[in-house]
Design a protein around this motif. Structure first.
Motif, PDB file in Angstrom:
ATOM      1  N   THR A  99       9.987 -17.210   3.802  1.00  0.00           N
ATOM      2  CA  THR A  99       9.549 -17.925   5.009  1.00  0.00           C
ATOM      3  C   THR A  99       8.972 -16.948   6.031  1.00  0.00           C
ATOM      4  O   THR A  99       8.628 -17.344   7.132  1.00  0.00           O
ATOM      5  CB  THR A  99      10.735 -18.688   5.643  1.00  0.00           C
ATOM      6  N   GLU A 121       5.713 -20.285  11.406  1.00  0.00           N
ATOM      7  CA  GLU A 121       6.849 -21.098  11.837  1.00  0.00           C
ATOM      8  C   GLU A 121       6.876 -22.430  11.100  1.00  0.00           C
ATOM      9  O   GLU A 121       7.927 -22.884  10.649  1.00  0.00           O
ATOM     10  CB  GLU A 121       6.812 -21.341  13.355  1.00  0.00           C
ATOM     11  N   ARG A 122       5.712 -23.056  10.992  1.00  0.00           N
ATOM     12  CA  ARG A 122       5.634 -24.357  10.303  1.00  0.00           C
ATOM     13  C   ARG A 122       5.940 -24.194   8.812  1.00  0.00           C
ATOM     14  O   ARG A 122       6.614 -25.016   8.211  1.00  0.00           O
ATOM     15  CB  ARG A 122       4.241 -24.975  10.525  1.00  0.00           C
ATOM     16  N   TRP A 123       5.440 -23.111   8.219  1.00  0.00           N
ATOM     17  CA  TRP A 123       5.711 -22.806   6.818  1.00  0.00           C
ATOM     18  C   TRP A 123       7.223 -22.673   6.603  1.00  0.00           C
ATOM     19  O   TRP A 123       7.778 -23.201   5.653  1.00  0.00           O
ATOM     20  CB  TRP A 123       4.982 -21.521   6.431  1.00  0.00           C
ATOM     21  N   ALA A 124       7.887 -21.965   7.503  1.00  0.00           N
ATOM     22  CA  ALA A 124       9.333 -21.736   7.392  1.00  0.00           C
ATOM     23  C   ALA A 124      10.121 -23.032   7.519  1.00  0.00           C
ATOM     24  O   ALA A 124      11.211 -23.166   6.945  1.00  0.00           O
ATOM     25  CB  ALA A 124       9.784 -20.733   8.443  1.00  0.00           C
ATOM     26  N   GLU A 125       9.583 -24.000   8.262  1.00  0.00           N
ATOM     27  CA  GLU A 125      10.266 -25.283   8.456  1.00  0.00           C
ATOM     28  C   GLU A 125      10.165 -26.198   7.235  1.00  0.00           C
ATOM     29  O   GLU A 125      10.962 -27.124   7.089  1.00  0.00           O
ATOM     30  CB  GLU A 125       9.671 -26.021   9.662  1.00  0.00           C
ATOM     31  N   ASP A 127      10.517 -27.790   3.641  1.00  0.00           N
ATOM     32  CA  ASP A 127      11.507 -27.815   2.579  1.00  0.00           C
ATOM     33  C   ASP A 127      11.041 -26.850   1.471  1.00  0.00           C
ATOM     34  O   ASP A 127       9.848 -26.775   1.178  1.00  0.00           O
ATOM     35  CB  ASP A 127      11.550 -29.266   2.061  1.00  0.00           C
TER      36      ASP A 127
END
Length: 158
Positions: A99, A121-125, A127
């Motif tokens: 992430t 940040e969006r990638w890390a969020e 699933d």
């Protein structure tokens, strides 16, 4: 975690995978995590009921949660095709698990289709299974026809 009640399919897969003629991402995920490879032709040799069962297995990262996928696949392939899946060593640290950064191939595919790539940040969020799907769809140099629909479904594009 047990089997899902119905095959696990994303909306973008319904056209190509609803009848399970093609392997859904959930099956691809489990093949990759167990280090198994079957061809599309081998997949299509399996009866629809067997393909449905394989598409109902969980997609959790922990391979200990549902270790019966590989056993089921072997039995199905032996019974209906008289062959065994090919083994490979799964990647120990696949890019979709990280992430810390959006994979370069995902960034390149986003540029190629004129889309804004997700932020770190969006990638890390996302699933982990969705991160897997996006990296699977970007493994070839040219964008998959499912890439933009998947990005939309995952809330990464308007």
């Amino acid at each position: 975690m047990g089997l899902h009640e119905t095959p696990l399919l994303f909306d973008f897969e319904l056209v190509s995978s609803e009848d399970l003629t093609y392997m859904p991402m959930s099956v691809r995920f489990n093949l990759d995590r167990f280090g198994l490879r079957i061809s599309l032709a081998q997949w299509q040799l399996l009866p629809h009921a067997d393909r449905t069962l394989l598409a109902r297995f969980p997609v959790d990262e922990d391979a200990q949660i549902e270790p019966n996928f590989d056993h089921a696949l072997f039995e199905m392939m032996r019974t209906h095709a008289n062959i065994e899946p090919e083994w490979f060593t799964p990647e120990p640290d696949p890019v979709w698990r990280s992430t810390a950064a959006v994979p370069e191939r995902l960034l390149a595919h986003s540029r190629a289709v004129g889309a804004i790539a997700p932020s770190t940040e969006r990638w890390a969020e996302l699933d982990p299974f969705k991160r897997y799907v996006l990296t699977k769809l970007t493994r070839k140099p040219e964008p998959s026809h499912d890439f933009v629909p998947a990005m939309r479904e995952f809330g990464l594009m308007g």
